[in-house]
Write a protein that holds these residues in place. Structure first.
Motif, PDB file in Angstrom:
ATOM      1  N   LEU A  10      47.985-111.758  28.940  1.00  0.00           N
ATOM      2  CA  LEU A  10      47.208-111.651  27.701  1.00  0.00           C
ATOM      3  C   LEU A  10      46.090-112.682  27.640  1.00  0.00           C
ATOM      4  CD1 LEU A  10      49.990-110.892  25.064  1.00  0.00           C
ATOM      5  CD2 LEU A  10      48.254-109.339  25.969  1.00  0.00           C
ATOM      6  N   VAL A  11      46.342-113.894  28.094  1.00  0.00           N
ATOM      7  CA  VAL A  11      45.305-114.929  28.116  1.00  0.00           C
ATOM      8  C   VAL A  11      44.187-114.530  29.066  1.00  0.00           C
ATOM      9  CG1 VAL A  11      44.818-117.310  28.816  1.00  0.00           C
ATOM     10  CG2 VAL A  11      46.797-116.816  27.374  1.00  0.00           C
ATOM     11  N   ILE A  12      44.538-114.020  30.235  1.00  0.00           N
ATOM     12  CA  ILE A  12      43.527-113.588  31.202  1.00  0.00           C
ATOM     13  C   ILE A  12      42.691-112.444  30.629  1.00  0.00           C
ATOM     14  CG2 ILE A  12      43.188-112.471  33.448  1.00  0.00           C
ATOM     15  CD1 ILE A  12      45.614-114.120  34.448  1.00  0.00           C
ATOM     16  N   LEU A  13      43.338-111.477  30.015  1.00  0.00           N
ATOM     17  CA  LEU A  13      42.602-110.365  29.396  1.00  0.00           C
ATOM     18  C   LEU A  13      41.691-110.870  28.266  1.00  0.00           C
ATOM     19  CD1 LEU A  13      45.317-107.566  29.254  1.00  0.00           C
ATOM     20  CD2 LEU A  13      43.317-107.697  30.746  1.00  0.00           C
ATOM     21  N   GLY A  14      42.141-111.822  27.505  1.00  0.00           N
ATOM     22  CA  GLY A  14      41.317-112.407  26.441  1.00  0.00           C
ATOM     23  C   GLY A  14      40.086-113.104  26.991  1.00  0.00           C
ATOM     24  N   LEU A  15      40.243-113.848  28.092  1.00  0.00           N
ATOM     25  CA  LEU A  15      39.108-114.525  28.717  1.00  0.00           C
ATOM     26  C   LEU A  15      38.085-113.519  29.246  1.00  0.00           C
ATOM     27  CD1 LEU A  15      40.959-117.386  30.620  1.00  0.00           C
ATOM     28  CD2 LEU A  15      39.504-117.600  28.593  1.00  0.00           C
ATOM     29  N   ILE A  16      38.572-112.464  29.872  1.00  0.00           N
ATOM     30  CA  ILE A  16      37.658-111.434  30.387  1.00  0.00           C
ATOM     31  C   ILE A  16      36.917-110.759  29.231  1.00  0.00           C
ATOM     32  CG2 ILE A  16      37.561-109.193  31.549  1.00  0.00           C
ATOM     33  CD1 ILE A  16      39.890-110.193  33.328  1.00  0.00           C
ATOM     34  N   ALA A  17      37.632-110.415  28.171  1.00  0.00           N
ATOM     35  CA  ALA A  17      36.990-109.776  27.009  1.00  0.00           C
ATOM     36  C   ALA A  17      35.960-110.707  26.382  1.00  0.00           C
ATOM     37  CB  ALA A  17      38.049-109.378  25.986  1.00  0.00           C
ATOM     38  N   GLY A  18      36.275-111.985  26.302  1.00  0.00           N
ATOM     39  CA  GLY A  18      35.324-112.953  25.739  1.00  0.00           C
ATOM     40  C   GLY A  18      34.056-113.048  26.562  1.00  0.00           C
ATOM     41  N   ALA A  19      34.186-113.052  27.887  1.00  0.00           N
ATOM     42  CA  ALA A  19      33.013-113.120  28.762  1.00  0.00           C
ATOM     43  C   ALA A  19      32.150-111.881  28.603  1.00  0.00           C
ATOM     44  CB  ALA A  19      33.460-113.285  30.210  1.00  0.00           C
ATOM     45  N   VAL A  20      32.775-110.726  28.494  1.00  0.00           N
ATOM     46  CA  VAL A  20      32.025-109.477  28.320  1.00  0.00           C
ATOM     47  C   VAL A  20      31.273-109.491  26.990  1.00  0.00           C
ATOM     48  CG1 VAL A  20      32.273-106.996  27.968  1.00  0.00           C
ATOM     49  CG2 VAL A  20      33.481-108.108  29.842  1.00  0.00           C
ATOM     50  N   VAL A  21      31.929-109.898  25.924  1.00  0.00           N
ATOM     51  CA  VAL A  21      31.292-109.929  24.602  1.00  0.00           C
ATOM     52  C   VAL A  21      30.106-110.881  24.596  1.00  0.00           C
ATOM     53  CG1 VAL A  21      31.636-110.650  22.213  1.00  0.00           C
ATOM     54  CG2 VAL A  21      33.315-109.183  23.319  1.00  0.00           C
ATOM     55  N   ILE A  22      30.241-112.039  25.201  1.00  0.00           N
ATOM     56  CA  ILE A  22      29.145-113.014  25.245  1.00  0.00           C
ATOM     57  C   ILE A  22      27.939-112.426  25.972  1.00  0.00           C
ATOM     58  CG2 ILE A  22      28.440-115.212  26.253  1.00  0.00           C
ATOM     59  CD1 ILE A  22      31.262-116.242  25.551  1.00  0.00           C
ATOM     60  N   ASN A  23      28.163-111.758  27.097  1.00  0.00           N
ATOM     61  CA  ASN A  23      27.054-111.167  27.850  1.00  0.00           C
ATOM     62  C   ASN A  23      26.396-110.025  27.098  1.00  0.00           C
ATOM     63  OD1 ASN A  23      27.124-112.858  30.080  1.00  0.00           O
ATOM     64  ND2 ASN A  23      28.757-111.680  31.033  1.00  0.00           N
ATOM     65  N   VAL A  24      27.159-109.204  26.425  1.00  0.00           N
ATOM     66  CA  VAL A  24      26.598-108.067  25.701  1.00  0.00           C
ATOM     67  C   VAL A  24      25.786-108.543  24.506  1.00  0.00           C
ATOM     68  CG1 VAL A  24      27.197-106.082  24.269  1.00  0.00           C
ATOM     69  CG2 VAL A  24      28.314-106.401  26.470  1.00  0.00           C
ATOM     70  N   VAL A  25      26.306-109.475  23.735  1.00  0.00           N
ATOM     71  CA  VAL A  25      25.614-109.955  22.535  1.00  0.00           C
ATOM     72  C   VAL A  25      24.313-110.667  22.901  1.00  0.00           C
ATOM     73  CG1 VAL A  25      25.783-111.591  20.616  1.00  0.00           C
ATOM     74  CG2 VAL A  25      27.691-110.064  21.131  1.00  0.00           C
ATOM     75  N   SER A  26      24.318-111.435  23.972  1.00  0.00           N
ATOM     76  CA  SER A  26      23.100-112.152  24.346  1.00  0.00           C
ATOM     77  C   SER A  26      21.995-111.198  24.794  1.00  0.00           C
ATOM     78  CB  SER A  26      23.393-113.175  25.435  1.00  0.00           C
ATOM     79  OG  SER A  26      23.760-112.522  26.632  1.00  0.00           O
ATOM     80  N   ASN A  27      22.341-110.062  25.344  1.00  0.00           N
ATOM     81  CA  ASN A  27      21.334-109.098  25.794  1.00  0.00           C
ATOM     82  C   ASN A  27      20.944-108.100  24.719  1.00  0.00           C
ATOM     83  OD1 ASN A  27      21.073-110.125  28.411  1.00  0.00           O
ATOM     84  ND2 ASN A  27      22.915-109.057  29.061  1.00  0.00           N
ATOM     85  N   LEU A  28      21.640-108.081  23.611  1.00  0.00           N
ATOM     86  CA  LEU A  28      21.365-107.120  22.554  1.00  0.00           C
ATOM     87  C   LEU A  28      19.986-107.336  21.938  1.00  0.00           C
ATOM     88  CD1 LEU A  28      22.611-104.748  21.075  1.00  0.00           C
ATOM     89  CD2 LEU A  28      23.597-106.346  19.450  1.00  0.00           C
ATOM     90  N   ASP A  29      19.622-108.587  21.636  1.00  0.00           N
ATOM     91  CA  ASP A  29      18.304-108.864  21.057  1.00  0.00           C
ATOM     92  C   ASP A  29      17.186-108.536  22.042  1.00  0.00           C
ATOM     93  OD1 ASP A  29      19.063-109.623  18.498  1.00  0.00           O
ATOM     94  OD2 ASP A  29      19.379-111.707  19.085  1.00  0.00           O
TER      95      ASP A  29
END
Length: 116
Positions: A10-29
């Motif tokens: 669960l911790v590993i999945l959380g870290l992967i999800a966090g990395a994906v969200v950070i990359n998507v949000v930064s490219n949204l603008d």
């Protein structure tokens, strides 16, 4: 499986999800700013067609509603601003904040900036 193994997964999945969200949000603008650039080009082309048909650009009061093209809103849900002034019409997006001025995603974008 033990509880520890499940917690590690669960911790590993959380870290992967966090990395994906950070990359998507930064490219949204960036993606929204690129869409404004494309929209401004499309609106400019529609204005050229209107000028070819009518021999003039739509007046400021009629605005972009005189054109038969969309979109009339930028990616942040704000209306594009249109002013018919010499030598060519000005089409502007006020950016993410919807207020004049600003920098980055909050900065204004207009067709004259893109022509430079």
């Amino acid at each position: 499986m033990t509880l520890v193994e499940i917690m590690v997964v669960l911790v590993i999945l959380g870290l992967i999800a966090g990395a994906v969200v950070i990359n998507v949000v930064s490219n949204l603008d960036t993606a929204r700013t690129d869409r404004v650039r494309m929209d401004l080009g499309a609106i400019e082309n529609a204005l050229k067609i209107y000028y070819a048909k009518h021999g003039r650009y739509p007046d400021t009061a009629a605005g972009l509603s005189a054109l038969e093209v969309s979109p009339f809103q930028d990616p942040w849900g704000n209306d594009y601003l249109y002013v018919n002034e010499a030598p060519s019409p000005l089409i502007r997006s006020l950016g993410r904040d919807g207020l004049p001025g600003g920098e980055g995603a909050d900065g204004d974008l207009d067709n004259r900036q893109l022509a430079r």
